[in-house]
Design a protein around this motif. Structure first.
Motif, PDB file in Angstrom:
ATOM      1  N   GLU A 120       0.811  -1.205   0.000  1.00 23.70           N
ATOM      2  CA  GLU A 120       0.000   0.000   0.000  1.00 23.70           C
ATOM      3  C   GLU A 120       0.851   1.264   0.000  1.00 23.70           C
ATOM      4  O   GLU A 120       0.366   2.332  -0.368  1.00 23.70           O
ATOM      5  CB  GLU A 120      -0.944  -0.002   1.206  1.00 23.70           C
ATOM      6  N   LYS A 121       2.100   1.176   0.423  1.00 27.07           N
ATOM      7  CA  LYS A 121       2.975   2.352   0.403  1.00 27.07           C
ATOM      8  C   LYS A 121       3.263   2.804  -1.016  1.00 27.07           C
ATOM      9  O   LYS A 121       3.706   3.936  -1.242  1.00 27.07           O
ATOM     10  CB  LYS A 121       4.287   2.031   1.112  1.00 27.07           C
ATOM     11  N   ALA A 123       1.023   3.136  -3.405  1.00 25.87           N
ATOM     12  CA  ALA A 123      -0.143   3.753  -4.045  1.00 25.87           C
ATOM     13  C   ALA A 123       0.111   5.208  -4.401  1.00 25.87           C
ATOM     14  O   ALA A 123      -0.249   5.676  -5.484  1.00 25.87           O
ATOM     15  CB  ALA A 123      -1.359   3.627  -3.138  1.00 25.87           C
ATOM     16  N   GLY A 124       0.755   5.986  -3.481  1.00 26.87           N
ATOM     17  CA  GLY A 124       1.014   7.391  -3.765  1.00 26.87           C
ATOM     18  C   GLY A 124       1.954   7.565  -4.945  1.00 26.87           C
ATOM     19  O   GLY A 124       1.760   8.451  -5.785  1.00 26.87           O
ATOM     20  N   LEU A 125       3.004   6.724  -5.021  1.00 31.40           N
ATOM     21  CA  LEU A 125       3.930   6.833  -6.143  1.00 31.40           C
ATOM     22  C   LEU A 125       3.262   6.474  -7.464  1.00 31.40           C
ATOM     23  O   LEU A 125       3.565   7.074  -8.500  1.00 31.40           O
ATOM     24  CB  LEU A 125       5.139   5.927  -5.892  1.00 31.40           C
ATOM     25  N   LYS A 127       0.158   7.040  -8.323  1.00 36.50           N
ATOM     26  CA  LYS A 127      -0.612   8.195  -8.783  1.00 36.50           C
ATOM     27  C   LYS A 127       0.293   9.265  -9.375  1.00 36.50           C
ATOM     28  O   LYS A 127      -0.020   9.874 -10.401  1.00 36.50           O
ATOM     29  CB  LYS A 127      -1.425   8.773  -7.621  1.00 36.50           C
ATOM     30  N   LYS A 128       1.444   9.488  -8.714  1.00 35.06           N
ATOM     31  CA  LYS A 128       2.385  10.491  -9.207  1.00 35.06           C
ATOM     32  C   LYS A 128       2.944  10.076 -10.558  1.00 35.06           C
ATOM     33  O   LYS A 128       2.977  10.874 -11.500  1.00 35.06           O
ATOM     34  CB  LYS A 128       3.507  10.667  -8.184  1.00 35.06           C
ATOM     35  N   THR A 161      -5.503   5.418 -12.715  1.00 33.57           N
ATOM     36  CA  THR A 161      -4.335   4.825 -12.069  1.00 33.57           C
ATOM     37  C   THR A 161      -4.704   3.454 -11.524  1.00 33.57           C
ATOM     38  O   THR A 161      -5.712   3.313 -10.820  1.00 33.57           O
ATOM     39  CB  THR A 161      -3.838   5.714 -10.923  1.00 33.57           C
TER      40      THR A 161
END
Length: 730
Positions: A120-121, A123-125, A127-128, A161
């Motif tokens: 889950e860590k 997920a932010g990357l 999207k970026k 995404t």
């Protein structure tokens, strides 16, 4: 200096396809490779490096590298042999977007020096990275002057995404398939088919019954059948008191039932079974036959002589009385033809009154005969060749399954194949030939007719009808030799069948045609004769040999089977009980005298001498020379006339004619040499036909005029002779 052959690189994980068989390379040395069959490793073979290189050069072999690896196998299971371009453009674009995310993830891991957990860590990357990748792609498309199309209701043109779970699935598939982008292409076109659910079995049965009415000769529309099923269900519901009403189908569901029907069944029901067979039959006109004689097709063709004469302009030139006779007595001709499929070359065309096994056997003999003398007879400029076929394809007619037909093919060592009934497309070349003759070829002879039939107005209508039909047969044969065999064909690389035949017979080995002794053994007529001191006498010709006399001394006055052939009287075959013995004649008769020539020459000799017991060999040869100058001899040897007697018939007719003293060597006191055929002048041979009259009979010398006058006076004194089946000698 020996030529060096490089070794082709292959390994156990590769596939080597050679002549349609898949092999796995196992081992190799400096000379050859050792292969195992892909489907069964118990079978092995060895192929030299030179043969492999030559096969690859000729494209009869191919190498598929890494075919048996895990990644290739999985990728082949997912996408088959599709290329990237075979998928939809949007699906490919999405797959490349997911590939870019995977590459960006690997780049991030390489820059940081540690593996980023796919949890889950991430997920932010994702999207970026997704936003950066799509912005870069959009900038590139704007620079190129193009812009990706978007739906009118879409708020943005960016791809969504993927979740971490989806990213992990894409990552595993991408890596397990050898980093091939095809593994990421979306392969489903929808949610799939739902389980078939039948709300009411009774209603569904009515739907199916009405849907099957679509395959009817009334040709109802789908909308009409839908109205009918609604009306029928409404009628049924009136009687279902206290029961659940039947269900009516919607338009899409009812039409889906109709569309699910077998297409052949629908066409057969609406248009008829013959139409359906013709529409759905396979087109089988590309058989892989290269060698002449490798595949030959035979069939029959029923031609109305009067209709065909009118189509080609032959009818208008006939006298009025002859036209009226042909109208009252229609002349129908059955042609039996044979076509070589390698170059579409017509090997035989034989005419008869009725289809019979005898007509087929005669056509088979014509196939295995050089027919240049027939082409010369009808005025064709192109020679006509023959061959001994390997396989002959026919239909299942009673004439082709007769014992006489099968025995003739068996004796000729030719395989006879009959495709199933009703599948004429499996014999496309012979079917196409008859259509070509009836539609295309005959129009080239508009106004071109033989003049001799028209000029003989003093003969009876029945005799003229027979002559007219014979001339029509000559016309068909000439059309085959000079038009069909000289027409360029795209299938033959713009060569004509004649040119392709000559070229292929020089390239490939062809089976030898049977000789005169073998033809006598296969197609001859059998009689019974007693061996005497002169041997055996057949048609007034003595045949004798030392072996025959030894047989006589052994068995005495015993009848033996003697076989003769209508086109070769120089020898006969005698059955000794253990085999056939070839016996030559004892009067030095050449090999080119036919039984028909010998028959008419004997009648002429009887006419001159007035006594059947007299025998004069020079006069016989002189009469044969007269017939050959008139072209009658060639016509009889060709056997293309409908009123020519069968070999059995003429053989029986000669029994009484040649009774008495046989011909001997002493009868040749004034030797006369036989000449080759000198066919009489015919204007059609030069492509020109003028008005009716004798001026087109060709130039005649004073000697020929005097000779014809003398012969006419001689024949006029003997009008009581019985008529010949072959016509009188002029």
């Amino acid at each position: 200096m020996t030529e060096y052959t490089p070794i082709t690189e292959m390994g156990p994980l590769d596939r080597f396809t050679y002549r349609g068989t898949n092999w796995v390379p196992v081992d190799y040395d400096s000379k050859e490779y050792r292969f195992q069959k892909e489907t069964d490793h118990r079978f092995e073979t060895r192929i030299s490096h030179a043969e492999i290189r030559q096969a690859l050069k000729n494209e009869t072999a191919s190498v598929h590298y890494n075919f048996h690896t895990k990644t290739e196998t999985k990728l082949r299971h997912l996408v088959g042999d599709k290329r990237v371009d075979d998928f939809r453009a949007r699906d490919v674009a999405i797959a490349r977007f997911h590939e870019a995310l995977i590459l960006r993830y690997e780049q991030h891991c390489a820059e940081t020096g540690r593996k980023l957990p796919r949890s889950e860590k991430l997920a932010g990357l994702l999207k970026k990275w997704s936003l950066e990748i799509q912005i870069e792609a959009q900038e590139l498309t704007e620079q190129d002057g193009t812009k990706r199309k978007t739906r009118c209701d879409a708020s943005t043109s960016f791809y969504n995404t993927p979740s971490v779970r989806s990213f992990n699935r894409h990552f595993r598939e991408y890596m397990s398939c050898g980093r091939d982008v095809r593994a990421l292409i979306y392969r489903r076109n929808g949610p799939g088919f739902r389980n078939a659910k039948v709300e009411c079995a009774e209603s569904y049965a009515i739907w199916l019954e009405e849907a099957r009415n679509y395959a009817s000769r009334r040709k109802p529309s789908k909308a009409k059948l839908l109205r009918d099923v609604h009306a029928r269900i409404a009628e049924e519901n009136k009687t279902r008191v206290g029961k659940a009403p039947l269900i009516t189908p919607g338009r899409k569901r009812f039409e889906a039932l109709i569309d699910a029907m077998d297409e052949f069944e629908v066409v057969a029901g609406r248009e008829g079974l013959p139409f359906a067979r013709a529409q759905f039959k396979p087109k089988m006109d590309s058989y892989d036959s290269e060698r002449p004689g490798e595949r030959v097709e035979m069939d029959d063709w029923n031609a109305d002589a009067m209709t065909s004469m009118q189509a080609c302009g032959f009818w208008q030139a006939l006298p009025k009385a002859l036209q009226e006779y042909l109208i009252e007595n229609p002349q129908r001709i059955w042609f039996c033809g044979a076509v070589d499929t390698s170059v579409n070359y017509v090997l035989a065309m034989k005419g008869g009154r009725n289809p019979s096994s005898a007509l087929i056997v005669d056509t088979l003999e014509m196939v295995m005969t050089d027919k240049t003398h027939i082409a010369k007879l009808v005025g064709a400029k192109t020679p006509w060749f023959g061959v001994r076929p390997e396989v002959v394809y026919t239909d299942n007619g009673p004439t082709y399954i007769a014992d006489a037909t099968r025995d003739a093919f068996l004796m000729c060592k030719i395989a006879l194949t009959r495709p199933p009934a009703g599948q004429a497309w499996k014999r496309p070349f012979i079917e196409s030939l008859f259509k070509t003759l009836a539609r295309d070829i005959m129009m080239f002879f508009d106004g071109r007719t033989f003049s001799n039939v028209v000029e003989k107005n003093d003969y009876s209508a029945a005799e003229n009808a027979a002559l007219a039909v014979d001339e029509f047969i000559n016309l068909v044969i000439r059309a085959i030799c000079d038009i069909h065999h000289n027409r360029p064909s795209a299938r033959l690389n713009n060569l004509t069948p004649h040119e392709a035949w000559v070229q292929k017979t020089k390239t490939y080995r062809v089976r030898a045609m049977p000789g005169r002794h073998e033809k006598r053994h296969i197609f001859g007529v059998t009689k019974e004769r007693v061996i005497d001191s002169a041997g055996v006498t057949v048609h007034g010709i003595p045949y004798n040999s030392d072996a025959l006399q030894i047989l006589r001394r052994k068995d005495g006055w015993k009848k033996y089977k003697v076989r003769t052939h209508r086109n070769d009287l120089s020898a006969v075959s005698v059955f000794t009980g253990e085999g056939w013995l070839t016996v030559e004649n004892r009067i030095s008769m050449p090999t080119n005298i036919s039984l028909a020539e010998w028959y008419l020459a004997k009648k002429d000799l009887n006419r001159r001498n007035g006594a059947k017991s007299e025998a004069n060999l020079p006069i016989m040869y002189e009469a044969i020379n007269v017939m050959r100058r008139a072209g009658t001899s060639a016509a009889m040897r060709a056997g293309i006339s409908l009123h020519t007697l069968r070999p059995e018939e003429i053989s029986d007719a000669t029994d009484q004619l040649f009774e008495g003293r046989p011909f001997t060597e002493e009868d040749k006191f004034d030797e006369v040499n036989l000449h080759d055929d000198e066919i009489a002048y015919d204007p059609l041979h030069d492509g020109y036909v003028g008005p009716q009259g004798g001026e087109f009979a060709g130039p005649a010398t004073s000697e020929e005029i005097q000779e014809s006058t003398t012969e006419a006076d001689t024949y006029s004194d003997n009008n009581d002779d019985e008529p010949s089946h072959f016509g009188e000698i002029e």
